[in-house]
Write an enzyme that holds these catalytic residues in place. Sequence first.
Site, PDB file in Angstrom:
ATOM      1  N   HIS A  67      -7.482   3.528  -4.872  1.00  0.00           N
ATOM      2  CA  HIS A  67      -6.130   3.351  -4.732  1.00  0.00           C
ATOM      3  C   HIS A  67      -6.003   2.549  -3.399  1.00  0.00           C
ATOM      4  O   HIS A  67      -6.826   2.275  -2.544  1.00  0.00           O
ATOM      5  CB  HIS A  67      -5.488   4.865  -4.564  1.00  0.00           C
ATOM      6  CG  HIS A  67      -5.050   5.402  -5.932  1.00  0.00           C
ATOM      7  ND1 HIS A  67      -4.166   4.725  -6.769  1.00  0.00           N
ATOM      8  CD2 HIS A  67      -5.386   6.564  -6.290  1.00  0.00           C
ATOM      9  CE1 HIS A  67      -4.035   5.444  -7.840  1.00  0.00           C
ATOM     10  NE2 HIS A  67      -4.773   6.560  -7.951  1.00  0.00           N
TER      11      HIS A  67
ATOM     12  N   ASP B 291      -1.240  -2.290  -2.195  1.00  0.00           N
ATOM     13  CA  ASP B 291      -0.996  -2.404  -3.513  1.00  0.00           C
ATOM     14  C   ASP B 291       0.459  -3.668  -3.655  1.00  0.00           C
ATOM     15  O   ASP B 291       0.168  -4.482  -4.562  1.00  0.00           O
ATOM     16  CB  ASP B 291      -0.003  -1.230  -3.802  1.00  0.00           C
ATOM     17  CG  ASP B 291      -0.902  -0.183  -4.233  1.00  0.00           C
ATOM     18  OD1 ASP B 291      -2.181  -0.339  -4.393  1.00  0.00           O
ATOM     19  OD2 ASP B 291      -0.542   1.074  -4.497  1.00  0.00           O
TER      20      ASP B 291
END
Length: 382
Positions: free
Chosen positions: A130, A160
């Site tokens: 992540h 992200d």
Amino acid sequence: MTGPLAGLRVVELAGLGPAPFAAMFLADLGADVVRVERPHAGFTMPIDSRFDTLQRGKRTIEVDLKHPGGPAAMLALAAHADVLLEGYRPGVAERLGIGPDDCLSRNPRLIYGRMTGWGQNGPLAQRAGHDPTYQAITGSLHAIGRAGGPPQLPLSLVGDFGGGAMYLVAGVLAALHEITRSGRGQVVDAAIVDGVAHLMASPYSLLAGGAWNDERGTNLIDSGAPFVDVYETADGRHVAVAALEPPFYAQLLGLLGLSDEDLPGQWDRAGWPCLRARLAEVFATRTRDEWAQVFDGTDACAAPVLSMREAPRHEHLVARGTFIERDGNVEPAPAPRFSRTPAGFPPPPAAPGDTDPATVLSDWQVPEAASLLAGGAIATPD
């Protein structure tokens, strides 16, 4: 839809984070985005779909890719799309029969955008991860935080959305430009580790040039310099200061009432702890909003640190329409701005079942629409 991408057809294979944001970005600019959900697809963000800004402006249909007719339904959409976006782990789309080779064989002009954290190859390609783990190996996470303290997570903005989604969008738009010359589609491999490393071009160049310490919180723009930092005010709130250039720094000192004090020089690193302590002492004498009034209309490069609930009410952002309101809730407006082809007010997120797949297939002029709908792989409204 209005905007510079009006008429562009995009298929988004539903996922989390950067790929949905990239698809939202394209939808904001006018693209016709069809989000393909999979039944029982696993983890989803705990949010009511009505408030999921990342899904605004899209139409949503459900396709069971494990159904015998599922891959054919997806390939039919890909055959009539300009862009396909997916964020699966490397190899998953190929195993489902909807990988780049499968889609490009049906549509040689397709831009196939792939969003991953580690990339399509390399020793970590098959590992889960992540945003923080992707940032961790690029040097960026190590560089963010206070001197003597641990690295600080900068939300998901650096990984992200900055190093991931924005690079996927840039890659897709570049490929769409190239296709005007070659007439051929291609695969865009957007990896968050690549994008974050690319975003670090300036710090890495400063490091190479001897102007950056590989120790967080000790540099000019990472809270190391007292004139580029955040200070607590009398009410427990904060003011951000970025008076880097000497004229702006002089204004800052003047407005703080420090022009006549015998302070260390701006570029005297040895004096920075003393200077920081004095700035902190002065900022603590007034509230955040009182300081905002002091700095209003000046070039001291100081601004109040606003919360997410306060920011949409700031007069500058109100004047620019930086935020929009929908059903009493605030969300960011589309960006950037275009002089001839402005983006319109984005449609709301589509709730499950809101989109009739027959309408999508008809709009996209998919000839095998009737057989695909009858096959059972595409969920249809009750």
